[in-house]
Design an enzyme around this catalytic site. Structure first.
Site, PDB file in Angstrom:
ATOM      1  N   ASP A 271      80.199  69.661  52.693  1.00  0.00           N
ATOM      2  CA  ASP A 271      79.178  68.707  52.268  1.00  0.00           C
ATOM      3  C   ASP A 271      78.197  69.389  51.322  1.00  0.00           C
ATOM      4  O   ASP A 271      77.259  70.055  51.743  1.00  0.00           O
ATOM      5  CB  ASP A 271      78.433  68.156  53.499  1.00  0.00           C
ATOM      6  CG  ASP A 271      77.328  67.179  53.113  1.00  0.00           C
ATOM      7  OD1 ASP A 271      77.286  66.755  51.932  1.00  0.00           O
ATOM      8  OD2 ASP A 271      76.515  66.836  53.996  1.00  0.00           O
ATOM      9  N   LYS A 278      72.561  69.440  47.561  1.00  0.00           N
ATOM     10  CA  LYS A 278      71.762  70.220  48.505  1.00  0.00           C
ATOM     11  C   LYS A 278      71.259  71.490  47.816  1.00  0.00           C
ATOM     12  O   LYS A 278      71.884  71.967  46.878  1.00  0.00           O
ATOM     13  CB  LYS A 278      72.634  70.624  49.696  1.00  0.00           C
ATOM     14  CG  LYS A 278      72.929  69.500  50.676  1.00  0.00           C
ATOM     15  CD  LYS A 278      73.725  70.018  51.865  1.00  0.00           C
ATOM     16  CE  LYS A 278      74.072  68.906  52.834  1.00  0.00           C
ATOM     17  NZ  LYS A 278      72.911  68.300  53.499  1.00  0.00           N
ATOM     18  N   ASP A 289      80.500  70.859  58.592  1.00  0.00           N
ATOM     19  CA  ASP A 289      80.217  69.418  58.667  1.00  0.00           C
ATOM     20  C   ASP A 289      81.424  68.620  59.186  1.00  0.00           C
ATOM     21  O   ASP A 289      81.371  67.400  59.272  1.00  0.00           O
ATOM     22  CB  ASP A 289      79.785  68.923  57.278  1.00  0.00           C
ATOM     23  CG  ASP A 289      78.799  67.769  57.344  1.00  0.00           C
ATOM     24  OD1 ASP A 289      78.222  67.547  58.424  1.00  0.00           O
ATOM     25  OD2 ASP A 289      78.609  67.099  56.318  1.00  0.00           O
ATOM     26  N   ASP A 348      73.722  62.274  49.776  1.00  0.00           N
ATOM     27  CA  ASP A 348      73.863  63.272  50.835  1.00  0.00           C
ATOM     28  C   ASP A 348      73.922  62.619  52.220  1.00  0.00           C
ATOM     29  O   ASP A 348      74.256  63.281  53.203  1.00  0.00           O
ATOM     30  CB  ASP A 348      72.704  64.277  50.757  1.00  0.00           C
ATOM     31  CG  ASP A 348      72.994  65.564  51.510  1.00  0.00           C
ATOM     32  OD1 ASP A 348      74.158  65.753  51.919  1.00  0.00           O
ATOM     33  OD2 ASP A 348      72.050  66.363  51.682  1.00  0.00           O
ATOM     34  N   GLU A 350      76.179  60.937  53.530  1.00  0.00           N
ATOM     35  CA  GLU A 350      77.574  60.504  53.343  1.00  0.00           C
ATOM     36  C   GLU A 350      78.305  60.291  54.659  1.00  0.00           C
ATOM     37  O   GLU A 350      79.246  59.508  54.720  1.00  0.00           O
ATOM     38  CB  GLU A 350      78.331  61.537  52.490  1.00  0.00           C
ATOM     39  CG  GLU A 350      78.900  62.747  53.242  1.00  0.00           C
ATOM     40  CD  GLU A 350      77.849  63.618  53.918  1.00  0.00           C
ATOM     41  OE1 GLU A 350      76.692  63.578  53.472  1.00  0.00           O
ATOM     42  OE2 GLU A 350      78.180  64.332  54.879  1.00  0.00           O
ATOM     43  N   ARG A 352      77.590  58.805  57.393  1.00  0.00           N
ATOM     44  CA  ARG A 352      77.565  57.430  57.907  1.00  0.00           C
ATOM     45  C   ARG A 352      78.470  56.505  57.098  1.00  0.00           C
ATOM     46  O   ARG A 352      78.932  55.497  57.600  1.00  0.00           O
ATOM     47  CB  ARG A 352      76.112  56.930  57.960  1.00  0.00           C
ATOM     48  CG  ARG A 352      75.422  56.905  56.629  1.00  0.00           C
ATOM     49  CD  ARG A 352      73.901  56.837  56.770  1.00  0.00           C
ATOM     50  NE  ARG A 352      73.318  58.156  57.073  1.00  0.00           N
ATOM     51  CZ  ARG A 352      72.031  58.365  57.258  1.00  0.00           C
ATOM     52  NH1 ARG A 352      71.175  57.366  57.210  1.00  0.00           N
ATOM     53  NH2 ARG A 352      71.578  59.580  57.530  1.00  0.00           N
TER      54      ARG A 352
HETATM   55  N1  BES Z   1      75.801  67.037  57.009  1.00  0.00           N
HETATM   56  C1  BES Z   1      74.454  66.682  56.801  1.00  0.00           C
HETATM   57  C2  BES Z   1      73.581  66.881  58.037  1.00  0.00           C
HETATM   58  C3  BES Z   1      73.361  68.302  58.440  1.00  0.00           C
HETATM   59  C4  BES Z   1      72.214  68.952  58.077  1.00  0.00           C
HETATM   60  C5  BES Z   1      74.285  68.959  59.220  1.00  0.00           C
HETATM   61  C6  BES Z   1      71.993  70.251  58.476  1.00  0.00           C
HETATM   62  C7  BES Z   1      74.072  70.245  59.583  1.00  0.00           C
HETATM   63  C8  BES Z   1      72.919  70.895  59.230  1.00  0.00           C
HETATM   64  C9  BES Z   1      74.355  65.209  56.414  1.00  0.00           C
HETATM   65  O1  BES Z   1      75.415  64.747  55.663  1.00  0.00           O
HETATM   66  C10 BES Z   1      73.124  65.072  55.586  1.00  0.00           C
HETATM   67  O2  BES Z   1      73.079  65.639  54.540  1.00  0.00           O
HETATM   68  N2  BES Z   1      72.156  64.327  56.089  1.00  0.00           N
HETATM   69  C11 BES Z   1      70.934  64.117  55.407  1.00  0.00           C
HETATM   70  C12 BES Z   1      70.543  62.674  55.580  1.00  0.00           C
HETATM   71  C13 BES Z   1      69.417  62.240  54.679  1.00  0.00           C
HETATM   72  C14 BES Z   1      69.820  62.332  53.236  1.00  0.00           C
HETATM   73  C15 BES Z   1      69.031  60.816  55.041  1.00  0.00           C
HETATM   74  C16 BES Z   1      69.879  65.054  55.997  1.00  0.00           C
HETATM   75  O3  BES Z   1      69.900  65.298  57.200  1.00  0.00           O
HETATM   76  O4  BES Z   1      69.078  65.548  55.235  1.00  0.00           O
HETATM   77 ZN    ZN Z   2      77.215  65.694  55.969  1.00  0.00          ZN
HETATM   78 MN    MN Z   3      75.142  65.153  53.621  1.00  0.00          MN
END
Ligand code: BES
Ligand code: ZN
Ligand code: MN
Length: 497
Positions: A271, A278, A289, A348, A350, A352
């Site tokens: 991811d 990111k 992920d 990001d 993604e 969901r």
């Molecule tokens: N895979 C990430 C969540 C994540 C963050 C997993 C840190 C492990 C460690 C997910 O896809 C993501 O990026 N979520 C975002 C959501 C936001 C954009 C609403 C997040 O948590 O920042």
């Molecule tokens: Zn993710």
């Molecule tokens: Mn993400």
């Protein structure tokens, strides 16, 4: 690793190390008392000298035992001389195995199943010893030239009397199954994204199906998903050169007409965030992920190995999330399999988008319950730290069962509210919803999003973003929550429903 039950009396035992417990105030456990007697008071001497106070988690290795077939004795502090809490029991076990990472120790006999633990029986203790030991000796060497591991332990035997043997063995069988499942989950989580691609995950599932004939594995390709109308899922994989896969595993060992338990695991093999890229720092960790998906594989391995009399479906939507000329752009609107439209305000968010289509797909199975497992939000770590898994769902009984299973497994979850008020944050001016509710209550709004696709069944969501991975010095996948879910399934098999 070879696991067994040892009923040979301590006086006649031959091995590299025996692990025995010592309570506070110089009180020896029954096994420590026996060993003390056949070593001319050696253990008492050490304890009286103050080398071990008996505090929980303290250890002392006695590595020369005169006139004995036992090469060494590990004393482990257990704390107060009363039934231990499940957590303290685990703490003592972790301390024990971590102090046995020595080249000369290959065969170990563990006498800690005799300690009383609050509300737990021998079967539980035996299972727990195996889970904790296996977890502690795991080391990822697959991509290293030097395959040497710190621990050289090859054999672990759990001491028991003849009358205890049957229960201890039942725990051993469960412990082995859960440990093997956890190992698989950790291994897949530790593999880098260039090796562990969606195709690789699908191959692993197929391998699992070959090993356990009770598992039927099917892999849906992008064309199949397009035919099903999975527009949300496919919009994520469009930005990746790796083809997406929807892996399904069908385990049918329950009654023919029993509705299945469906487990859905997020399988993002990398991811990068997509166009909402990111930051560079720590991005390498985003290979984990896919740990929700790997958990589904681990749990199904454990279920198949225990031959649980249940019907279980595993679904793993798997893709990469990359920036690309063809990737999702902020503002894009996609149509999910359910027909609901989604405005992607952050590429990001993604996970969901994959999970919503997998949830709709789960309706095909007429499920009894659906549990999804996903490294979904960084926010879950802000809310709960790295200690406990975030749990949300639309059914109190299911959530309570999962909380109880986590408690028993020492792999805890904690429930967060999924109230109507939070749905506000997903409002879109252009589509049925946005894919991100912003910073506030990020874990809850992510679950609110999923909940909109889970209205037709009892559903729970486990956010494992903070617990599936250990950062810092010894980084790597933890294998959580394979143990929690295995315990849930064991409970379901037991209750016969
Ligand atoms: N895979 C990430 C969540 C994540 C963050 C997993 C840190 C492990 C460690 C997910 O896809 C993501 O990026 N979520 C975002 C959501 C936001 C954009 C609403 C997040 O948590 O920042
Ligand atoms: Zn993710
Ligand atoms: Mn993400």
């Amino acid at each position: 690793m070879d696991y067994s039950i040892e009923t040979t009396p301590l006086e006649e035992l031959q091995c590299d190390c025996v692990i025995v417990g010592v309570y506070q105030d110089q009180q020896l456990s029954p096994s420590a008392t026996v060993l003390n007697a056949c070593t001319q008071g050696l253990i008492k001497n050490i304890v009286n000298r103050g080398d071990l106070s008996g505090k929980n988690g303290e250890t002392a290795l006695i590595n020369f035992i005169p006139d004995s077939k036992i090469e060494s004795i590990l004393l482990v502090g257990l704390g107060e001389n009363k039934p231990l809490s499940g957590k303290n029991y685990k703490k003592a076990l972790v301390a024990a195995v971590n102090s046995l990472k020595k080249p000369q120790i290959k065969s170990v006999v563990c006498c800690l199943a005799e300690c009383d633990v609050e509300n737990r029986d021998r079967q539980w203790k035996s299972r727990h010893i195996i889970e904790v030991f296996s977890d502690a000796v795991y080391q990822f060497t697959h991509t290293k030239s030097d395959k040497e591991t710190e621990s050289k332990i090859e054999k672990i035997a759990i001491a028991a009397t003849e009358t205890e043997r049957a229960l201890a063995y039942a725990g051993l069988v469960q412990g082995k199954a859960v440990a093997e499942g956890t190992d698989l989950t950790k291994y897949l989580g530790d593999l880098p994204g260039n090796i562990c691609t969606p195709t690789y995950l699908a191959e692993q599932a197929i391998e699992l199906g070959k090993k356990y004939p009770s598992l039927t594995v099917k892999v849906l390709e992008e064309a199949d998903m397009a035919a099903l109308g999975m527009g949300a899922f496919l919009s994520v994989s469009r930005g990746s050169r790796q083809p997406a896969k929807l892996i399904s595993l069908d385990y049918q060992c329950g009654e023919k007409n029993a509705k299945p338990i469906v487990l859905i695991g997020k399988g993002l093999t990398f991811d990068a965030g997509g166009i909402s890229l990111k930051p560079a720092a720590g991005m390498e960790e985003m290979k984990y992920d896919m740990c929700g998906g790997a958990t589904v594989l681990g749990v199904l391995l454990a279920a198949a190995q225990m031959q649980l009399p249940l019907n279980i479906i595993g679904l793993i939507p798997s893709s990469e999330n990359m920036p690309d000329g063809d990737a999702n752009k902020p503002g894009d609107i996609v149509t999910s399999m359910s027909g609901k439209t989604i405005e992607i305000i952050n590429t990001d968010a993604e996970g969901r988008l994959l999970l919503c289509d997998a949830l709709t797909y789960a309706e095909h199975y007429n499920p009894d319950v659906v549990i999804d497992i996903a490294t979904l939000t960084g926010a879950v770590g802000v809310a709960l730290g790295r200690i406990t898994v975030g749990l949300l769902g639309n059914d109190d009984a299911l959530c309570n069962d999962l909380l109880a299973a986590g408690e028993i497994a020492n792999d805890s979850a904690w429930r967060l509210p999924l109230w109507e008020e939070y749905q506000e944050q997903l409002k879109s001016s252009f589509a049925d919803m946005t894919n991100s509710g912003g910073r506030d209550a990020g874990t809850i709004t992510a679950a609110c999003f999923l909940g909109r696709f889970a209205e037709k069944f009892r559903w729970a969501h486990l956010d494992i973003a903070a617990t599936a991975w250990r950062s810092g010095q010894i980084k790597g996948a933890t294998g959580r929550p394979v143990s929690l879910l295995s315990q849930y399934l064991i409970g379901r098999a037991h209750s016969g429903s």
